[in-house]
Scaffold this active site. Structure first.
Site, PDB file in Angstrom:
ATOM      1  N   GLU A  31      37.393  48.503  44.158  1.00  0.00           N
ATOM      2  CA  GLU A  31      36.264  49.368  44.103  1.00  0.00           C
ATOM      3  C   GLU A  31      35.575  49.120  42.822  1.00  0.00           C
ATOM      4  O   GLU A  31      34.633  50.056  42.473  1.00  0.00           O
ATOM      5  CB  GLU A  31      36.301  50.722  44.584  1.00  0.00           C
ATOM      6  CG  GLU A  31      37.246  51.294  45.338  1.00  0.00           C
ATOM      7  CD  GLU A  31      37.269  50.628  46.872  1.00  0.00           C
ATOM      8  OE1 GLU A  31      36.422  49.717  47.142  1.00  0.00           O
ATOM      9  OE2 GLU A  31      37.739  50.816  47.806  1.00  0.00           O
TER      10      GLU A  31
ATOM     11  N   PHE B 244      28.190  47.586  50.079  1.00  0.00           N
ATOM     12  CA  PHE B 244      28.116  48.276  48.734  1.00  0.00           C
ATOM     13  C   PHE B 244      27.767  49.862  49.083  1.00  0.00           C
ATOM     14  O   PHE B 244      28.367  50.489  48.337  1.00  0.00           O
ATOM     15  CB  PHE B 244      27.241  47.778  47.960  1.00  0.00           C
ATOM     16  CG  PHE B 244      27.419  46.328  47.388  1.00  0.00           C
ATOM     17  CD1 PHE B 244      28.700  45.898  47.321  1.00  0.00           C
ATOM     18  CD2 PHE B 244      26.393  45.731  46.597  1.00  0.00           C
ATOM     19  CE1 PHE B 244      29.042  44.818  46.589  1.00  0.00           C
ATOM     20  CE2 PHE B 244      26.823  44.547  45.792  1.00  0.00           C
ATOM     21  CZ  PHE B 244      27.958  43.950  45.944  1.00  0.00           C
TER      22      PHE B 244
END
Length: 387
Positions: free
Chosen positions: A366, A239
């Protein structure tokens, strides 16, 4: 920005160094990408020959300091992303996968030996990297990944699993592979010539055609104990890299929007209908004004978030604000620009529909629109609604 798109003087908010870098990247895009992109897109070719030039411009891992990287600011990286995506999303995606994902993972979480081995070669483009997180059944929910790495009695790691939609994998020399272990999610630095690693390009795409996305299969891929990224455990590892890539998208989407707007503006000034240019009609001017307003707002948002990032105060939910808003507005601008071109707009002689098609991918990877909406919903209400 350009004179016809910068309605509020955004350029005055940039330093001379930032403007100079932006202009260098814009010159590169105008000379090397725009004259060739229609053929690359139609032929589904990613132009590997421009990678060394990107390295010379300092675009690869440009926000990383040391190891041959340029050490540029977040705003400078954003400006470069905007100019690259004005050429094509696929070319900006290369810089993102290489720098914000693969190189960032090594820089943030790797050992000194891993950094020394890979980052200098990746900064020049000699070595291309990829980032293996998404799986056939684990896109928005990476915590459910099935790829598993076990450590045997010898200390070696053995990885089995599959990844999908992995940019650059078939041309990469190194892959950052995220896998579940008995100790949670870990990242691994995997040379792509390792036995059992196979990358297969995904063909027949309607989007991102001048780019490479692949399926990866991992069949008893054996790695030494030193292959693991030592400085991170859990999903915060991938992340942290995804947030770097998401940040670049905030800027990049505005590049696709600006190029589409400028194409529609130029066309409307030259195309005659009913005895006068399209630009002379009220409906045309309304469309152009609405496009320009959103480009100015989106670019100003990107710049504000970039200044926060450079100050070390940018929050994850703020990245979601930029990614969700700018992708959503950019794709609407590109579609409206295509409509203004009439039938000519469905050809590769003009960029808006190519940009719109690419943005279908950009708004998906994303973090989809839905995921970023839920991130913001959670921030606003305090109630997670992911499940």
């Amino acid at each position: 920005m350009t004179e016809s798109s910068d309605l509020i003087g955004i350029d005055t908010l940039l330093s001379s160094e930032e403007l100079a870098l932006r202009d260098r990247v814009r010159t590169f895009v105008d000379a090397e990408i725009k004259p060739n992109i229609a053929n690359w897109y139609e032929d589904a070719v990613f132009p590997l020959e421009i990678v060394p030039e990107m390295g010379k411009l300092g675009l690869l891992g440009m926000h990383i300091s040391g190891y041959g990287c340029a050490g540029r600011s977040s705003v400078e990286y954003g400006l470069a992303a905007l100019e690259l995506e004005a050429g094509d999303s696929g070319l900006r995606t290369f810089v993102s996968v290489q720098g914000s994902l693969a190189m960032s993972a090594i820089s943030k979480h790797g050992s000194e030996e891993q950094k020394q081995e890979w980052l200098p070669r990746m900064a020049t483009g000699e070595a291309i990297g990829c980032f293996g997180l998404t799986e056939p059944t684990a896109g928005s929910d990476p915590g459910s990944m099935q790829t598993f790495a076990r450590q045997d009695a010898s200390g070696d790691w053995v990885i089995n699993g599959a990844k999908r939609w992995i940019g650059l994998a078939s041309v990469a020399k190194v892959a950052i592979i995220w896998a579940m272990t008995d100790d949670g999610v870990r990242g691994f630095v995997v040379p792509t010539d390792t036995a059992g690693f196979v990358a297969t390009p995904i063909n027949q795409k309607l989007s991102m055609r001048a780019s490479i996305q692949c399926d990866i299969s991992l069949d008893d891929v054996r790695l030494p104990a030193t292959a693991v990224l030592p400085n991170v455990k859990g999903l915060r590892g991938p992340f942290s890299c995804l947030n770097e890539a998401r940040y670049g998208i905030i800027w990049g989407a505005m590049g696709a929007a600006r190029d589409s707007y400028l194409t529609a503006l130029s066309y409307s000034q030259e195309r005659l209908q009913f005895g006068k240019p399209l630009a002379g009609y009220q409906l045309t001017q309304e469309k152009l004004v609405n496009m320009a307003l959103e480009i100015n707002k989106g670019t100003l948002l990107a710049l504000h978030l970039g200044r926060l990032k450079d100050a070390g105060t940018l929050q994850p939910h703020q990245i979601s604000v930029g990614k969700l808003n700018n992708c959503r507005e950019a794709i609407a601008i590109c579609r409206d620009a295509r409509a203004m071109l009439g039938g000519n707009g469905v050809t590769l002689d003009y960029s808006p529909l190519r940009h719109a098609n690419n943005l279908e991918s950009v708004r998906t990877y994303e973090g989809t629109d839905e995921v970023h909406t839920l991130i913001l919903g959670n921030h606003i209400t305090g109630v997670p609604a992911f499940r």
